[in-house]
Design a protein around this motif. Structure first.
Motif: not given
Length: 65
Positions: A49-56, A10-27
């Motif tokens: 704000v979204g990138a900071l929250i998702a990255g954190s 579950i933590h691996r999936i959540a890490t991948a999901l939030f990393s993807f969201i961070t990359l989308v915001h950065a893009g």
């Protein structure tokens, strides 16, 4: 499957999901892509704000695996 193994996945999936969201915001920030919902133009600082929250959250889930 043991409960500890289940939390690991579950933590691996959540890490991948939030990393993807961070990359989308950065893009969006890099390309300054406009997003409009209805008549409302979403400002770029929402992506900051979204990138900071998702990255954190990605870092948090990665460290607590």
């Amino acid at each position: 499957m043991a409960k500890k193994d289940q939390h690991y996945y579950i933590h691996r999936i959540a890490t991948a999901l939030f990393s993807f969201i961070t990359l989308v915001h950065a893009g969006r920030l890099m390309y300054k892509a406009p997003i409009t919902i209805g008549a409302w133009n979403i400002p770029l600082w929402f992506s900051v704000v979204g990138a900071l929250i998702a990255g954190s959250l990605a870092i948090l889930f990665y460290k607590t695996r």
